[in-house]
Design a protein around this motif. Sequence first.
Motif, PDB file in Angstrom:
ATOM      1  N   LEU A 190      32.199  41.068  36.627  1.00 56.71           N
ATOM      2  CA  LEU A 190      32.704  39.789  36.144  1.00 56.71           C
ATOM      3  C   LEU A 190      33.794  39.946  35.083  1.00 56.71           C
ATOM      4  O   LEU A 190      34.675  39.096  34.968  1.00 56.71           O
ATOM      5  N   SER A 191      33.747  41.015  34.323  1.00 60.25           N
ATOM      6  CA  SER A 191      34.737  41.210  33.261  1.00 60.25           C
ATOM      7  C   SER A 191      35.972  41.966  33.729  1.00 60.25           C
ATOM      8  O   SER A 191      36.914  42.145  32.962  1.00 60.25           O
ATOM      9  N   ASP A 192      36.021  42.381  34.998  1.00 58.60           N
ATOM     10  CA  ASP A 192      37.164  43.116  35.549  1.00 58.60           C
ATOM     11  C   ASP A 192      38.230  42.130  35.992  1.00 58.60           C
ATOM     12  O   ASP A 192      38.037  41.351  36.928  1.00 58.60           O
ATOM     13  N   ASP A 193      39.391  42.145  35.315  1.00 59.63           N
ATOM     14  CA  ASP A 193      40.473  41.216  35.644  1.00 59.63           C
ATOM     15  C   ASP A 193      41.054  41.452  37.033  1.00 59.63           C
ATOM     16  O   ASP A 193      41.692  40.575  37.610  1.00 59.63           O
ATOM     17  N   GLY A 194      40.831  42.622  37.594  1.00 64.64           N
ATOM     18  CA  GLY A 194      41.343  42.933  38.925  1.00 64.64           C
ATOM     19  C   GLY A 194      40.509  42.335  40.042  1.00 64.64           C
ATOM     20  O   GLY A 194      40.910  42.346  41.201  1.00 64.64           O
ATOM     21  N   ILE A 195      39.358  41.783  39.699  1.00 60.75           N
ATOM     22  CA  ILE A 195      38.486  41.164  40.694  1.00 60.75           C
ATOM     23  C   ILE A 195      38.603  39.657  40.547  1.00 60.75           C
ATOM     24  O   ILE A 195      38.351  39.103  39.484  1.00 60.75           O
ATOM     25  N   SER A 196      39.012  38.995  41.630  1.00 63.47           N
ATOM     26  CA  SER A 196      39.233  37.555  41.547  1.00 63.47           C
ATOM     27  C   SER A 196      38.105  36.738  42.159  1.00 63.47           C
ATOM     28  O   SER A 196      38.030  35.536  41.967  1.00 63.47           O
ATOM     29  N   GLU A 197      37.222  37.390  42.910  1.00 60.16           N
ATOM     30  CA  GLU A 197      36.156  36.640  43.558  1.00 60.16           C
ATOM     31  C   GLU A 197      34.927  37.525  43.704  1.00 60.16           C
ATOM     32  O   GLU A 197      35.027  38.691  44.049  1.00 60.16           O
TER      33      GLU A 197
END
Length: 90
Positions: free
Chosen positions: A74-81
Amino acid sequence: MTNEQIQKFMQDCRDDIYEQYNLKDMEDDQLWEEIELLVKSRLSGAYVPIGEQVEIIRQIFNSIRGGGLLETILSDDGISEVMINGLEEK
C-alpha cells in the motif's frame, strides 16, 4: 538471525506491547518509540544491522497499526491498484 527467529522475535515483541500498553490511548509516534525501545533493548548484545532493526520495528508497528503485510504494498507509489480476492467455498 534466521527468518524464523526474526518472526518469533517480532511476535514476542508484539505480545509484550499488547500486554503492557493500552493501544487505544497511544499516539502513533509514542507507539513507534515504545516498539523501538523494546526492540533495541532485546537486541542489545546481538549484532543486527541498523537497517534490519528499522525493518523489524516497522513491521511490528505495521502489524499493530497498519495493514500488516499489505502495508508494504500500500505504501509503494509504483503500485496503483491492489486487488484482494476472497476464498470461494464450493
